[in-house]
Design a protein around this motif. Structure first.
Motif, mmCIF file in Angstrom:
data_model
loop_
_atom_site.group_PDB
_atom_site.id
_atom_site.type_symbol
_atom_site.label_atom_id
_atom_site.label_comp_id
_atom_site.label_asym_id
_atom_site.label_seq_id
_atom_site.Cartn_x
_atom_site.Cartn_y
_atom_site.Cartn_z
ATOM 1 N N GLY A 122 -33.469 5.184 -1.471
ATOM 2 C CA GLY A 122 -32.255 6.301 -1.354
ATOM 3 C C GLY A 122 -31.774 5.641 0.130
ATOM 4 N N ARG A 123 -31.710 4.603 0.741
ATOM 5 C CA ARG A 123 -30.741 4.109 1.305
ATOM 6 C C ARG A 123 -29.763 3.692 1.372
ATOM 7 N N GLY A 158 -25.816 12.005 -10.964
ATOM 8 C CA GLY A 158 -26.841 13.822 -12.188
ATOM 9 C C GLY A 158 -27.624 12.933 -11.952
ATOM 10 N N VAL A 159 -28.682 11.884 -11.928
ATOM 11 C CA VAL A 159 -30.235 11.135 -12.076
ATOM 12 C C VAL A 159 -30.636 10.906 -11.177
ATOM 13 N N HIS A 160 -29.720 10.623 -9.976
ATOM 14 C CA HIS A 160 -30.018 9.244 -8.813
ATOM 15 C C HIS A 160 -31.728 9.719 -7.790
ATOM 16 N N GLU A 179 -33.562 11.720 -8.203
ATOM 17 C CA GLU A 179 -34.676 12.440 -9.198
ATOM 18 C C GLU A 179 -35.256 11.172 -8.782
ATOM 19 N N ALA A 180 -34.171 10.012 -9.794
ATOM 20 C CA ALA A 180 -34.545 7.842 -9.930
ATOM 21 C C ALA A 180 -34.964 8.176 -9.042
ATOM 22 N N VAL A 181 -34.684 8.489 -7.177
ATOM 23 C CA VAL A 181 -35.428 7.882 -5.860
ATOM 24 C C VAL A 181 -36.680 8.317 -5.925
ATOM 25 N N THR A 182 -36.971 9.275 -6.304
ATOM 26 C CA THR A 182 -38.097 10.674 -6.285
ATOM 27 C C THR A 182 -39.406 10.099 -6.777
ATOM 28 N N TRP A 199 -27.869 0.089 0.185
ATOM 29 C CA TRP A 199 -27.947 -0.814 -0.340
ATOM 30 C C TRP A 199 -27.305 -2.261 0.447
ATOM 31 N N THR A 200 -27.624 -3.072 0.902
ATOM 32 C CA THR A 200 -27.391 -4.466 1.608
ATOM 33 C C THR A 200 -27.511 -6.014 0.778
ATOM 34 N N PRO A 201 -27.511 -6.758 0.544
ATOM 35 C CA PRO A 201 -27.947 -7.814 -0.312
ATOM 36 C C PRO A 201 -29.528 -8.198 0.656
ATOM 37 N N LEU A 202 -29.147 -7.863 1.847
ATOM 38 C CA LEU A 202 -30.483 -7.418 2.812
ATOM 39 C C LEU A 202 -32.014 -6.373 1.970
ATOM 40 N N SER A 203 -31.280 -5.778 1.559
ATOM 41 C CA SER A 203 -32.211 -5.025 0.880
ATOM 42 C C SER A 203 -32.933 -5.333 -0.072
ATOM 43 N N ASP A 204 -34.945 -4.936 -0.068
ATOM 44 C CA ASP A 204 -35.723 -5.231 -0.987
ATOM 45 C C ASP A 204 -36.007 -4.479 -2.412
#
Length: 272
Positions: free
Chosen positions: A245-246, A261-263, A265-268, A248-253
């Protein structure tokens, strides 16, 4: 829309630049479509890599001079599997045959993509599917479109009602990433209505932008995999983050693109 850029033409806006980029990407798509058909036979990984390189080179022979003429001062990302942040300035991030391995196996899921990145932010992108003729475009602040028609992410209100998707970032992925992918699929199988797994990432992301599926996630990944879809989904009203949920950048893993509406729950689910 002109199919060629004359040396006397001056591109004065990102909107005009997007039009010329569409023409270049479609022209490269014609070449790959003409090469599509029979399954490429190979006995070693090296033979397959050589066949894939021939596809890349055929498309780049068109893409590189055209895109360079549009932005002579822009850098060029040489390897579509590269990741991480780019140096300052403008860069073309191009995948001349996104889903190249599918092309080689006579599967239809492949595309040609070109994205202009400015100060590490994608500002315009084109994703063209030569077999269907579909062209997805997005420009910062101007929305996402499919052949000129506005795109909107889905209105699905819960993960349990949603179709979600993932893909593997690359062959020979690190074992830690492979295990993380496997556990995330298991978690999503319990949380979502349907889970799809296939390559390439970009085509899943066009489906998120078009409201056909509700979320896509991936661990690791390359700029050329994720930047086109990130801009398409954002401009279509979706949310982009890492899997926790943080921002995103091109450095993210990790990477997550989802309808609002689903974001959450998807993170959880992915953080289990």
């Amino acid at each position: 829309m002109s199919e060629t850029l004359q040396t006397t033409d001056v591109v004065t806006s990102d909107a005009e630049l997007l039009d010329h980029t569409v023409a270049a990407v479609r022209a490269a798509g014609v070449v790959l479509r003409e090469r599509f058909g029979d399954v490429v036979r190979y006995e070693t990984r090296e033979e397959l890599m050589r066949a894939l390189a021939v596809n890349d080179d055929a498309a780049l022979e068109i893409l590189r001079p055209r895109l360079t003429s549009l932005r002579p001062g822009a850098g060029w990302v040489e390897d579509e599997l590269d990741g991480g942040a780019l140096p300052p300035g403008e860069w073309w991030v191009v995948d001349p045959a996104e889903g190249n391995v599918n092309h080689a196996h006579a599967l239809p899921d492949w595309a040609v993509t070109a994205t202009l990145v400015r100060e590490n932010q994608p500002v315009l992108t084109v994703v063209h599917l030569p077999l269907t003729g579909e062209t997805y475009t997005a420009r910062t602040g101007a929305g996402a479109h499919l052949d000129g028609r506005p795109l909107h992410v889905s209105a699905t209100a819960g993960l349990g009602l949603g179709i979600v998707a993932t893909s593997q970032a690359r062959p020979d992925e690190d074992e830690t990433v492979v295990r993380r992918v496997g556990s995330s699929i298991t978690a999503m199988l319990s949380g979502a209505l349907v889970v799809r797994t296939s390559v390439p990432a970009t085509l899943h992301l066009t489906n998120v932008a078009a409201g056909r599926i509700d979320a896509f996630w991936q661990f690791a990944g390359a700029r050329a995999d994720l930047l086109p879809g990130a801009l398409l989904v954002t401009e279509a009203g979706g949310r982009i983050s890492d899997a926790e949920g943080r921002p995103w950048t091109p450095l993210s893993d990790s990477f997550l693109a989802a309808a609002p509406g689903v974001h959450a729950e998807a993170v959880t689910t992915l953080s289990r």
